[in-house]
Design a protein around this motif. Structure first.
Motif, short mmCIF file in Angstrom:
data_model
loop_
_atom_site.label_atom_id
_atom_site.label_comp_id
_atom_site.label_asym_id
_atom_site.label_seq_id
_atom_site.Cartn_x
_atom_site.Cartn_y
_atom_site.Cartn_z
N GLU A 1 0.83 -1.21 0.00
CA GLU A 1 0.00 0.00 0.00
C GLU A 1 0.86 1.26 0.00
N LEU A 2 1.97 1.23 0.74
CA LEU A 2 2.89 2.38 0.73
C LEU A 2 3.37 2.65 -0.69
N GLN A 3 3.81 1.61 -1.37
CA GLN A 3 4.30 1.78 -2.74
C GLN A 3 3.21 2.33 -3.64
N LYS A 4 2.00 1.82 -3.49
CA LYS A 4 0.89 2.27 -4.36
C LYS A 4 0.47 3.70 -4.04
N ILE A 5 0.57 4.11 -2.79
CA ILE A 5 0.28 5.51 -2.46
C ILE A 5 1.28 6.42 -3.17
N TYR A 6 2.55 6.03 -3.15
CA TYR A 6 3.57 6.92 -3.70
C TYR A 6 3.75 6.78 -5.22
N THR A 7 3.20 5.73 -5.82
CA THR A 7 3.17 5.69 -7.29
C THR A 7 1.91 6.35 -7.83
N GLY A 8 0.98 6.67 -6.95
CA GLY A 8 -0.27 7.29 -7.37
C GLY A 8 -1.38 6.31 -7.68
N GLU A 9 -1.16 5.02 -7.41
CA GLU A 9 -2.21 4.02 -7.65
C GLU A 9 -3.29 4.10 -6.57
N ILE A 10 -2.91 4.43 -5.36
CA ILE A 10 -3.87 4.67 -4.28
C ILE A 10 -3.85 6.16 -3.99
N THR A 11 -5.00 6.80 -4.07
CA THR A 11 -5.06 8.26 -3.95
C THR A 11 -5.97 8.75 -2.84
N ASN A 12 -6.72 7.84 -2.21
CA ASN A 12 -7.70 8.24 -1.21
C ASN A 12 -7.54 7.35 0.03
N TRP A 13 -7.64 7.97 1.21
CA TRP A 13 -7.49 7.20 2.44
C TRP A 13 -8.56 6.12 2.59
N SER A 14 -9.72 6.31 1.93
CA SER A 14 -10.77 5.30 2.01
C SER A 14 -10.34 3.97 1.39
N GLU A 15 -9.35 4.00 0.52
CA GLU A 15 -8.87 2.77 -0.12
C GLU A 15 -8.02 1.93 0.82
N VAL A 16 -7.63 2.51 1.96
CA VAL A 16 -6.82 1.76 2.93
C VAL A 16 -7.50 1.77 4.30
N GLY A 17 -8.82 1.88 4.29
CA GLY A 17 -9.58 1.78 5.53
C GLY A 17 -9.77 3.08 6.28
N GLY A 18 -9.48 4.19 5.66
CA GLY A 18 -9.61 5.49 6.32
C GLY A 18 -10.76 6.31 5.80
N PRO A 19 -10.77 7.60 6.11
CA PRO A 19 -11.85 8.48 5.67
C PRO A 19 -11.78 8.79 4.18
#
Length: 289
Positions: free
Chosen positions: A131-149
């Motif tokens: 998930e860290l890698q995907k956040i920093y490559t831009g694949e994950i862009t929203n906290w809701s995708e990792v259980g957040g708001p």
């Protein structure tokens, strides 16, 4: 990846003194070697100089001038410093050493962890390495995708050749290319990045990174929290055991052609003794395993 292979071969060849019986050098302050280094190793460098010279921390402090990681490597390669305490070298720093026909001896002296942080109001407290890698490559862009708001993630970075950016690329991104952040999400200082994560308007949307020692022992902003990675929280116990998944070291680095009469060899050898490691622990660092 070629750099990493060569780099760690050098390290493995240079740690043979761990547990040796080297005696603590006794060097007058006026004869102490020219040191430089990263911001995060200033306390290490100061306590070491005090122990070796027999002077107080207050007395040695004006003599310990660290110019941050990149400048420290450049100064060492150019002969303006004799010994540096730093994070791992970047591709550019290794290329500059090769260009100047300078070989570096790189020795790990304490253990460390590369950590990620967010605001204390963010309910997310764990991310997987992927998930860290995907956040920093831009694949994950929203906290809701990792259980957040439902908040867009503001992923902060450091400038190229800063110690923590080199660590981020080598230890976390590895063969992946991070997305280019907007300029306001790049912070020159480690403390500036932590404060940026701690400060927000109406929403705790930021994530950033640093080294454990700097966040916990040097900066201490209570508005940020460290994230678990793969369910393991970074602390001195999990760093020492290797259970925390993103561990690294701080290094003593000197030129390979350093004269054999130089006290640098005695200093580095002593750092790897039980007495030297105890001193590093007293300064707040994690002993080598």
């Amino acid at each position: 990846m070629k750099k990493n292979v060569l780099f760690f071969i050098v390290i493995l060849l240079s740690v043979s003194c761990i547990g040796c019986d080297a005696q603590k050098p006794n060097i007058p302050l006026e004869s102490y070697v020219k040191v430089d280094g990263s911001t995060v190793t200033i306390p290490l460098s100061e306590m070491l100089a005090a122990a070796i010279t027999g002077e107080s921390l207050e007395t040695v402090r004006p003599h310990i001038l660290h110019n941050k990681t990149h400048n420290a490597y450049v100064n060492l390669i150019d002969g303006k410093a004799d010994l540096i305490f730093v994070t791992s070298p970047s591709e550019e720093e290794l290329a500059y050493a090769k260009e100047q026909d300078v070989s570096l001896v790189i020795t790990p002296i304490v253990s460390e962890a590369f950590v990620f942080l967010t605001h204390t109001d963010n309910p997310v407290d764990n991310l997987s390495f992927e998930e860290l890698q995907k956040i920093y490559t831009g694949e994950i862009t929203n906290w809701s995708e990792v259980g957040g708001p439902n908040l867009k993630i503001a992923a902060y970075q450091r400038p190229v050749n800063s110690g923590s950016q080199t660590g981020f690329l080598d230890l976390v991104m590895q063969d992946k290319t991070p997305a280019t952040p907007p300029m306001e999400h790049i912070h020159a200082g480690m403390g500036d990045l932590i404060d940026a994560v701690a400060s927000y308007e109406n929403q705790p949307d930021a994530i950033g990174y640093s080294y454990y020692y700097f966040v916990v022992d040097m900066w201490g902003n209570t508005s940020v929290k460290l994230l678990k990675i793969d369910t393991v929280y970074p602390d001195k116990k999990t760093i020492a055991s290797g259970d925390y998944p993103i561990t690294t070291s701080y290094y003593a680095v000197y030129r390979e052609n350093t004269p054999k009469s130089s006290p640098i060899y005695e200093i580095v050898d002593w750092l790897l003794t039980e007495e030297g490691q105890d001193l590093m622990e007293a300064a707040g660092y994690v002993q080598l395993d």
